[in-house]
Enzyme design. Structure first.
Site, PDB file in Angstrom:
ATOM      1  N   ASP A  52       1.978   2.329   0.934  1.00 30.34           N
ATOM      2  CA  ASP A  52       3.134   2.860   0.202  1.00 30.34           C
ATOM      3  C   ASP A  52       4.385   2.779   1.079  1.00 30.34           C
ATOM      4  O   ASP A  52       5.489   3.131   0.637  1.00 30.34           O
ATOM      5  CB  ASP A  52       2.879   4.277  -0.334  1.00 30.34           C
ATOM      6  CG  ASP A  52       2.545   5.270   0.756  1.00 30.34           C
ATOM      7  OD1 ASP A  52       2.464   4.877   1.936  1.00 30.34           O
ATOM      8  OD2 ASP A  52       2.361   6.466   0.427  1.00 30.34           O
ATOM      9  N   ASP A  91      -2.732   1.890  -1.207  1.00 32.83           N
ATOM     10  CA  ASP A  91      -2.402   3.317  -1.113  1.00 32.83           C
ATOM     11  C   ASP A  91      -2.231   3.923  -2.493  1.00 32.83           C
ATOM     12  O   ASP A  91      -1.558   3.326  -3.352  1.00 32.83           O
ATOM     13  CB  ASP A  91      -1.073   3.501  -0.362  1.00 32.83           C
ATOM     14  CG  ASP A  91      -1.265   3.751   1.116  1.00 32.83           C
ATOM     15  OD1 ASP A  91      -2.359   4.183   1.521  1.00 32.83           O
ATOM     16  OD2 ASP A  91      -0.297   3.509   1.875  1.00 32.83           O
ATOM     17  N   GLU A 190      -2.938   8.586  12.116  1.00 28.18           N
ATOM     18  CA  GLU A 190      -1.565   8.160  12.438  1.00 28.18           C
ATOM     19  C   GLU A 190      -0.908   9.132  13.403  1.00 28.18           C
ATOM     20  O   GLU A 190      -0.886  10.347  13.173  1.00 28.18           O
ATOM     21  CB  GLU A 190      -0.754   8.055  11.126  1.00 28.18           C
ATOM     22  CG  GLU A 190       0.680   7.601  11.368  1.00 28.18           C
ATOM     23  CD  GLU A 190       1.404   7.109  10.116  1.00 28.18           C
ATOM     24  OE1 GLU A 190       0.761   6.958   9.060  1.00 28.18           O
ATOM     25  OE2 GLU A 190       2.622   6.888  10.211  1.00 28.18           O
TER      26      GLU A 190
HETATM   27  O1  KIV Z   1       1.802   2.847   4.084  1.00 25.61           O
HETATM   28  C1  KIV Z   1       1.467   2.427   5.194  1.00 25.61           C
HETATM   29  O2  KIV Z   1       1.966   1.405   5.699  1.00 25.61           O
HETATM   30  C2  KIV Z   1       0.447   3.168   5.928  1.00 25.61           C
HETATM   31  C3  KIV Z   1       0.175   2.766   7.337  1.00 25.61           C
HETATM   32  C4  KIV Z   1       1.280   3.197   8.215  1.00 25.61           C
HETATM   33  C5  KIV Z   1      -1.121   3.266   7.810  1.00 25.61           C
HETATM   34  O3  KIV Z   1      -0.129   4.073   5.396  1.00 25.61           O
END
Ligand code: KIV
Length: 272
Positions: A52, A91, A190
């Site tokens: 996301d 996501d 993270e």
């Molecule tokens: O949305 C994204 O890029 C992420 C990564 C930073 C793990 O969730």
């Protein structure tokens, strides 16, 4: 395909768990469009994350919160069309799984049906565990995401390192176990202390993928625009830039403008 990998079979969640058991590191990178995903997949990436972070990278939003379910499905479809080998994880965007498990599983099924991606990623631990279980019960593989969870940035109030304090670290460890016990195939950690990530990595059977979580994790993930040096003004300590595409693209585009304006482009070989 995959000049850096010997195994060209499609990556599965089962294969990722095997990789952890065999001590093989897992490479994960974001992509949001067909052209980039084709390059990332052909290079031999194990997991492509339709993050996301598309909200920031593709749409220029300050946070990940505004991106919608329809927009995530659009990006995931493009990435899936380009991908032959990597596992494609999408996501679930903010607001699509936090209300209740029924709404969460309905939205999860919609992403899977329309995008044809392989798995979903959700941010959070115990507080979303019933939703995670319901999505898993529907046969959808789930990757957890703990530590700095950008969808909660307004609650945190800062992008600083998470879980430095004992209580938050203890909650993160129990959240990671809860996600594994529920049946998640992996967890992203993270921006947390490397020692804490190393502990979680050694305690879990499922792969732990880090971003700003140190080298002991089973794998690493970065945002493609950041590691290629396309984005500017974002330089956290954990980010290694593998190229300076911002300079390369700016120079190439500048040369094109010069050639158009001088009449040098197109020449007689570049016309019909
Ligand atoms: O949305 C994204 O890029 C992420 C990564 C930073 C793990 O969730």
């Amino acid at each position: 395909m995959g000049y850096l990998v010997e195994d060209n079979r499609k990556v599965t969640t089962h294969r990722l768990i095997q990789m952890k058991q065999e001590g093989k590191k897992i490479a994960m990178l974001t992509s949001y469009d067909y052209t980039t995903a084709q390059i990332v997949d052909a290079a031999g990436m194990d997991i492509i994350l339709v993050g996301d972070s598309a909200s920031n990278v593709m749409a220029g939003n300050v946070t990940t919160l505004p991106i919608t379910l329809d927009q995530m499905i659009y990006h995931a479809k493009a990435v899936v069309r380009a991908t032959k080998r990597a596992l494609v994880v999408c996501d679930m965007p903010f607001g699509t799984y936090q209300v209740n498990p029924t709404e969460g599983v309905t939205n999860a099924i919609r992403i899977m049906k329309e995008s044809h991606c392989d798995a979903l990623k959700l941010e959070g631990g115990i507080e979303i565990i019933d939703t995670v279980k319901k999505i898993l019960d529907a046969g959808i593989p789930v990757c957890g995401h703990l530590g700095l969870t950008p969808q909660s940035i307004n609650k945190f109030g800062t992008y600083t390192v998470r879980a430095r304090e004992e209580a938050e670290a203890a909650k993160l460890v129990s959240d990671a176990h809860a996600l594994e016990d529920a049946g998640c195939f992996a967890v992203v950690l993270e921006k947390i202390p490397a020692a804490l990530a190393a502990r979680v990595t050694s305690e879990l059977r499922i792969p732990v993928i880090g971003i700003g979580a140190g080298g002991a994790c089973d794998g690493q993930v970065l945002v493609v625009a950041d590691m290629l040096g396309m984005s500017q003004g974002f330089s956290p300590k954990f980010l290694r830039r593998y190229a300076d595409l911002h300079s390369i693209m700016t120079e190439a585009i500048g040369n094109y403008i010069t050639d158009v304006k001088s009449g040098d482009f197109p020449n007689e070989n570049e016309q019909y």
